[in-house]
Design an enzyme around this catalytic site. Structure first.
Site, PDB file in Angstrom:
ATOM      1  N   ASP A 151      46.163  52.185  31.842  1.00  0.00           N
ATOM      2  CA  ASP A 151      46.294  53.072  32.997  1.00  0.00           C
ATOM      3  C   ASP A 151      45.025  53.919  33.128  1.00  0.00           C
ATOM      4  O   ASP A 151      44.602  54.568  32.167  1.00  0.00           O
ATOM      5  CB  ASP A 151      47.517  53.984  32.830  1.00  0.00           C
ATOM      6  CG  ASP A 151      47.798  54.781  34.084  1.00  0.00           C
ATOM      7  OD1 ASP A 151      48.484  54.253  34.982  1.00  0.00           O
ATOM      8  OD2 ASP A 151      47.334  55.935  34.167  1.00  0.00           O
TER       9      ASP A 151
ATOM     10  N   ASN B 125      41.303  59.902  44.103  1.00  0.00           N
ATOM     11  CA  ASN B 125      41.716  59.680  45.494  1.00  0.00           C
ATOM     12  C   ASN B 125      41.704  60.981  46.292  1.00  0.00           C
ATOM     13  O   ASN B 125      41.259  61.015  47.449  1.00  0.00           O
ATOM     14  CB  ASN B 125      43.116  59.057  45.538  1.00  0.00           C
ATOM     15  CG  ASN B 125      43.103  57.556  45.304  1.00  0.00           C
ATOM     16  OD1 ASN B 125      42.102  56.888  45.548  1.00  0.00           O
ATOM     17  ND2 ASN B 125      44.218  57.024  44.824  1.00  0.00           N
TER      18      ASN B 125
ATOM     19  N   ASP C 176      39.526  52.712  45.652  1.00  0.00           N
ATOM     20  CA  ASP C 176      39.496  51.245  45.680  1.00  0.00           C
ATOM     21  C   ASP C 176      38.272  50.705  44.941  1.00  0.00           C
ATOM     22  O   ASP C 176      38.354  49.698  44.236  1.00  0.00           O
ATOM     23  CB  ASP C 176      39.478  50.742  47.128  1.00  0.00           C
ATOM     24  CG  ASP C 176      40.808  50.938  47.834  1.00  0.00           C
ATOM     25  OD1 ASP C 176      41.800  51.257  47.151  1.00  0.00           O
ATOM     26  OD2 ASP C 176      40.850  50.774  49.068  1.00  0.00           O
TER      27      ASP C 176
ATOM     28  N   GLU D 249      47.269  52.000  39.593  1.00  0.00           N
ATOM     29  CA  GLU D 249      46.049  52.060  38.782  1.00  0.00           C
ATOM     30  C   GLU D 249      46.316  51.531  37.378  1.00  0.00           C
ATOM     31  O   GLU D 249      45.631  51.859  36.420  1.00  0.00           O
ATOM     32  CB  GLU D 249      45.507  53.496  38.706  1.00  0.00           C
ATOM     33  CG  GLU D 249      46.388  54.478  37.993  1.00  0.00           C
ATOM     34  CD  GLU D 249      47.407  55.170  38.900  1.00  0.00           C
ATOM     35  OE1 GLU D 249      47.895  56.231  38.498  1.00  0.00           O
ATOM     36  OE2 GLU D 249      47.707  54.660  39.988  1.00  0.00           O
TER      37      GLU D 249
END
Length: 301
Positions: free
Chosen positions: A178, A186, A195, A221
């Site tokens: 993770d 973000n 992204d 993620e």
């Protein structure tokens, strides 16, 4: 033997039928039991690239490259040996044209005595259909953003590898990885930057994995890395290598901004006494939670 005599054998000496066959847009050909052409329609002359007069009496090896002639001839011989109807799909690679995928519909015909006299075949180009099938297959199996396996395909691969490990009594481990603080990336830089981070992380994992390993995007993620023939100790070493590689990445977000990323990882190992991939996933997920609680950017088992 010419076209007229052939159609007498077929009991179809009908000019109208010949015109219809000749007008069909896909290649049609007729052969005797020795593989020599007895006739063909106009579309086949275009497919072969020579006139009908040249085709008649020849074999596939006199018209096509050996690798193409092999495909046609082997299937034709199978049909002559086992008379009836034959349908095959096969790729055709021609050096003078783009590779294609074709469907071959063929059937034997008999002479007046009932003996097999040859075959009639049609070639239908299904390249576009196959391309669409491959595209849908890719959409079903691969993550659109990172181009690695998606969760559905990763889970499928895990089940298969678990079954194989149980049967062979061989070790199998996995890593749930993770990316740390991904939400703040973000929130700070926007989803487009997030992204970019995901793509770079996926590429790093894939480019540095063993050929036997399976990597998939398991969640937003989160990544799942399946490690055949690997104990938990081996998985810890591999995970630590991935952790260092990701930590060394420098992700350029804008012309002036860049950032580094870290990842927390949990290890799971298949227990051959109680083989259950769900139990292994829960073990890895619990270890991942521990890695997050202990300060992130670490591997736990």
């Amino acid at each position: 033997m010419d076209d007229t005599k052939l159609h007498q054998l077929l009991r179809d000496n009908n000019k109208a039928l010949l015109l219809v066959i000749d007008a069909l847009p896909f290649p049609i050909y007729y052969k005797d039991i020795h593989g020599r052409y007895l006739g063909c329609n106009k579309a086949y002359t275009e497919y072969a690239g020579v006139e009908r007069e040249v085709i008649i009496g020849k074999t596939a090896y006199q018209l096509f490259a050996p690798e193409v002639a092999d495909v046609f001839t082997i299937l034709d011989k199978q049909l002559i040996n086992e008379p009836g109807v034959q349908i095959n799909e096969t790729p055709i690679h021609r050096s003078d044209k783009d590779s294609s995928y074709v469907k071959l519909h063929k059937a034997t015909f008999c002479d007046e005595t009932g003996a097999v006299a040859g075959l009639i075949g049609a070639i239908i180009d299904i390249t576009e259909q196959k391309n669409l099938e491959n595209k849908f297959q890719r959409l079903a199996s691969y993550d659109d953003l990172t181009s690695i396996y998606n969760r559905r395909e990763g889970t499928k691969q895990l089940i298969n590898l678990c079954t194989d490990a149980i049967r062979k009594k061989r070790p199998l481990s996995l890593i749930i990885l993770d990316l740390d603080n991904f939400k703040s990336i973000n929130d700070t830089y926007g989803h487009g930057s997030g992204d970019v981070v995901l793509k770079m992380a996926a590429q790093t994992l894939e480019h540095n994995s063993r050929t036997s390993d399976i990597i998939c995007r398991y969640g937003g993620e989160e990544f799942l890395i399946i490690l055949p023939e690997t104990t938990a100790a081996g998985a810890i070493n591999i995970a630590e290598r991935y952790r260092l590689l990701l930590e060394q990445l420098n992700v350029q977000i804008t012309s002036s901004d860049s950032l580094t990323i870290t990842a927390s990882m949990g290890i799971g190992e298949l227990d051959l006494n109680f083989p259950d991939q769900e139990l292994m996933l829960k073990q890895a997920d619990k270890a991942l939670y521990k890695a997050k609680e202990n300060g992130k950017n670490q591997v736990c088992y």
